[in-house]
Design a protein around this motif. Structure first.
Motif, PDB file in Angstrom:
ATOM      1  N   CYS A 237      38.513  35.293  25.643  1.00 25.89           N
ATOM      2  CA  CYS A 237      37.621  35.955  26.610  1.00 25.89           C
ATOM      3  C   CYS A 237      38.162  37.340  26.947  1.00 25.89           C
ATOM      4  O   CYS A 237      39.219  37.750  26.457  1.00 25.89           O
ATOM      5  CB  CYS A 237      37.517  35.097  27.868  1.00 25.89           C
ATOM      6  SG  CYS A 237      39.117  34.815  28.669  1.00 25.89           S
ATOM      7  N   ASN A 238      37.413  38.037  27.833  1.00 29.73           N
ATOM      8  CA  ASN A 238      37.883  39.390  28.202  1.00 29.73           C
ATOM      9  C   ASN A 238      39.046  39.311  29.195  1.00 29.73           C
ATOM     10  O   ASN A 238      40.127  39.809  28.931  1.00 29.73           O
ATOM     11  CB  ASN A 238      36.728  40.247  28.732  1.00 29.73           C
ATOM     12  CG  ASN A 238      35.990  39.605  29.898  1.00 29.73           C
ATOM     13  OD1 ASN A 238      36.142  38.421  30.183  1.00 29.73           O
ATOM     14  ND2 ASN A 238      35.164  40.401  30.580  1.00 29.73           N
ATOM     15  N   GLN A 239      38.838  38.636  30.320  1.00 32.46           N
ATOM     16  CA  GLN A 239      39.911  38.491  31.303  1.00 32.46           C
ATOM     17  C   GLN A 239      39.849  37.076  31.905  1.00 32.46           C
ATOM     18  O   GLN A 239      38.908  36.754  32.648  1.00 32.46           O
ATOM     19  CB  GLN A 239      39.776  39.530  32.420  1.00 32.46           C
ATOM     20  CG  GLN A 239      40.083  40.956  31.970  1.00 32.46           C
ATOM     21  CD  GLN A 239      40.001  41.923  33.151  1.00 32.46           C
ATOM     22  OE1 GLN A 239      39.057  41.900  33.931  1.00 32.46           O
ATOM     23  NE2 GLN A 239      40.994  42.773  33.275  1.00 32.46           N
ATOM     24  N   PRO A 240      40.833  36.226  31.602  1.00 34.40           N
ATOM     25  CA  PRO A 240      40.813  34.844  32.109  1.00 34.40           C
ATOM     26  C   PRO A 240      40.683  34.734  33.620  1.00 34.40           C
ATOM     27  O   PRO A 240      40.036  33.815  34.123  1.00 34.40           O
ATOM     28  CB  PRO A 240      42.164  34.286  31.637  1.00 34.40           C
ATOM     29  CG  PRO A 240      42.481  35.071  30.414  1.00 34.40           C
ATOM     30  CD  PRO A 240      41.983  36.457  30.694  1.00 34.40           C
ATOM     31  N   ILE A 241      41.232  35.700  34.339  1.00 33.15           N
ATOM     32  CA  ILE A 241      41.232  35.627  35.803  1.00 33.15           C
ATOM     33  C   ILE A 241      39.822  35.745  36.386  1.00 33.15           C
ATOM     34  O   ILE A 241      39.581  35.393  37.547  1.00 33.15           O
ATOM     35  CB  ILE A 241      42.165  36.722  36.382  1.00 33.15           C
ATOM     36  CG1 ILE A 241      42.578  36.351  37.804  1.00 33.15           C
ATOM     37  CG2 ILE A 241      41.516  38.098  36.301  1.00 33.15           C
ATOM     38  CD1 ILE A 241      43.675  37.234  38.365  1.00 33.15           C
TER      39      ILE A 241
ATOM     40  N   PRO B 197      43.067  35.841  26.766  1.00 36.68           N
ATOM     41  CA  PRO B 197      42.513  37.143  26.403  1.00 36.68           C
ATOM     42  C   PRO B 197      42.667  37.379  24.901  1.00 36.68           C
ATOM     43  O   PRO B 197      43.406  36.633  24.230  1.00 36.68           O
ATOM     44  CB  PRO B 197      43.390  38.126  27.202  1.00 36.68           C
ATOM     45  CG  PRO B 197      44.679  37.404  27.356  1.00 36.68           C
ATOM     46  CD  PRO B 197      44.336  35.954  27.490  1.00 36.68           C
ATOM     47  N   ARG B 198      42.016  38.364  24.394  1.00 33.74           N
ATOM     48  CA  ARG B 198      42.092  38.605  22.948  1.00 33.74           C
ATOM     49  C   ARG B 198      43.468  39.124  22.535  1.00 33.74           C
ATOM     50  O   ARG B 198      43.819  39.107  21.379  1.00 33.74           O
ATOM     51  CB  ARG B 198      41.006  39.601  22.516  1.00 33.74           C
ATOM     52  CG  ARG B 198      39.666  38.912  22.357  1.00 33.74           C
ATOM     53  CD  ARG B 198      38.763  39.654  21.411  1.00 33.74           C
ATOM     54  NE  ARG B 198      37.979  40.681  22.115  1.00 33.74           N
ATOM     55  CZ  ARG B 198      36.882  41.212  21.607  1.00 33.74           C
ATOM     56  NH1 ARG B 198      36.443  40.847  20.435  1.00 33.74           N
ATOM     57  NH2 ARG B 198      36.199  42.113  22.286  1.00 33.74           N
ATOM     58  N   HIS B 199      44.235  39.547  23.550  1.00 33.21           N
ATOM     59  CA  HIS B 199      45.565  40.083  23.230  1.00 33.21           C
ATOM     60  C   HIS B 199      46.635  39.149  23.766  1.00 33.21           C
ATOM     61  O   HIS B 199      46.445  37.944  23.820  1.00 33.21           O
ATOM     62  CB  HIS B 199      45.695  41.513  23.747  1.00 33.21           C
ATOM     63  CG  HIS B 199      44.616  42.427  23.209  1.00 33.21           C
ATOM     64  ND1 HIS B 199      44.527  42.720  21.870  1.00 33.21           N
ATOM     65  CD2 HIS B 199      43.566  43.029  23.830  1.00 33.21           C
ATOM     66  CE1 HIS B 199      43.465  43.500  21.676  1.00 33.21           C
ATOM     67  NE2 HIS B 199      42.861  43.715  22.845  1.00 33.21           N
TER      68      HIS B 199
END
Length: 450
Positions: free
Chosen positions: A407-411, A442-444
């Motif tokens: 996802c973009n940002q888990p938070i 996240p993707r990173h």
């Protein structure tokens, strides 16, 4: 049975369980200075010098049991001796020959089996001078051992093998089968006196465990192998557990630890409840332990015949369990009467079904179609003025099924939405009744588990 059996017997507290664990190479029987710790027969399959044999640990002969189970303990010993092809008679090398040793000796003389007299706790060579005092206990080879000093372990194994009857043509084949991994391991868990040992006896179709109305009878975690529809299973009977602050002694503490270990090494946990009792704090502790282990579980409501007598219904009990254990709503519920073997086969079939679910693996394509459906039905809400985005998901493990969501940002993903998402995945994928692990990544490289 093709695999010969060897019973370890003697008066209480001579080190029978220590020898059993020593030869087995692992802690199986509870070892404690308290006399009478071992009550049930505890068995282990061993292989030495191309021979398989089953080693049986027994309770102390002549024990006055604190819970008035002396007759039951003696019955278990009698069964072990009746089944045994050879007998290892253990005495204490530090205490000398006692009147109770003499009584045991007289009992064993009446049994026509090959015997070995083991004088244990001989840590020092000073005890060697006392060895002639033991010769009169048995017309058999005498061997000194020390578990503590690791003295004569291999010699003991060789002496036991020499006692065995000639190998039958099926011994190696059957021994290999018994040592093979079973189809499934079941941990039988619950507070004291909910009928776990009665259930084990029904599975094994023998008086394998001591069954009593006295709470806390089982002190060891005992593995019992049984077969159903030509498939082998292991049932792990665990000690009944009570509140930690109520633990009376070391033996009960070991029982608690062993119940926890049994859950961890089992494939499926059967959490037993008494149909006539309310859910207790101990029940909640055990369910929490099962939940933490991510093990498939079945809530087993036992003594259902009594529940029906008290006008209880399965719907009411199911509602009660779901209300008490909201985070375990996926757990299936079974209603049995162990003493009558009622619904036991159905329970084992159900356990096989959920074990199979825990090992399922779904394709990335199917998983992502389900993810899209979940988002379409209920998109994750905005958080911190940002829209949470899921790029894709993949299953990375089984037992338990483990899914990583990129996802973009888990938070940004709200905890309530995560619970909805997990529930949706469970319903749409073949994981309806088993625990799942779900990680948002996240993707990173940033880490954030959900």
């Amino acid at each position: 049975m093709a695999v010969p059996k060897v019973a370890i017997v003697g008066r209480p507290n001579v080190g029978k369980s220590s020898i059993f664990n020593w030869l087995s190479g692992k802690m199986i029987s509870v070892v404690d200075p308290t006399a009478g710790v071992t009550r049930d027969r505890v068995t282990q399959l061993l292989f030495h010098e191309d021979r398989y044999f089953e080693l049986i640990d027994t309770g102390g002969i002549g024990i006055v049991d604190s819970d008035d189970l002396s007759d039951d303990v003696e019955n278990q010993i009698a069964i072990a001796l009746r089944e045994a092809d050879a007998i290892v008679f253990v005495a204490d090398g530090q205490m000398g020959v006692t009147p109770l040793d003499q009584e045991v000796s007289e009992q064993l003389r009446k049994i026509d089996r090959p015997k070995l007299l083991v004088v244990n706790k001989c840590e020092s060579t000073r005890t060697d001078l006392e060895l002639p005092n033991y010769f009169g206990l048995a017309d058999a080879e005498v061997l000194q051992t020390s578990v503590k000093a690791n003295r004569n372990r291999n010699e003991l194994l060789e002496s036991i093998v020499n006692l065995l009857p000639p190998a039958s043509e099926f011994e190696y084949e059957e021994g290999t089968e018994l040592s093979a991994e079973p189809e499934m391991k079941l941990a039988i868990v619950g507070r004291r006196n909910v009928g776990k040992s009665t259930f084990i006896n029904a599975l094994a179709e023998t008086e394998r465990m001591i069954v009593s109305e006295i709470a806390g009878t089982t002190r060891d975690s005992v593995d019992v192998r049984f077969e159903l529809d030509d498939k082998a299973f292991i049932a792990i009977d665990t000690p009944g557990v009570r509140k930690k602050k109520s633990l009376a002694n070391d033996v009960e503490f070991y029982g608690l630890v062993r119940a926890q270990k049994s859950i961890r090494r089992a494939d499926v946990s059967l959490m037993f409840f008494d149909a006539t009792k309310t859910i207790s704090k101990v029940d909640k502790q055990l369910v929490e332990e099962i939940e933490k282990s991510y093990k498939p579980c079945i809530f087993v409501v036992n003594k259902w015949d009594r529940g029906l007598e008290e006008k209880m219904t399965s719907e009411k009990w199911a509602e009660y369990l779901i209300k008490t254990f909201a985070s375990m709503r996926h757990v299936p519920i079974a209603f049995i009467t162990a003493k009558d073997s009622k619904n036991i086969r159905k329970l084992i079939n159900l356990a096989q079904s959920i074990f199979k679910q825990s090992r399922e693996r779904v394709s990335t394509g199917l998983l992502n179609r389900v993810v899209e459906q979940a988002i379409d039905r209920n998109p994750p809400p905005m958080r911190r003025n940002k829209r949470p985005k899921i790029y894709y998901a993949t299953q990375v493990a089984t037992e338990p099924p483990t899914i990583v969501v990129k996802c973009n940002q888990p938070i940004l993903f709200d905890p309530a939405w995560k619970r909805y998402f997990l529930g949706f995945l469970r319903e749409e994928l073949p994981f309806n009744e088993v625990p799942m692990k779900l990680y948002f990544r996240p993707r990173h490289d940033e880490e954030d588990a959900g």
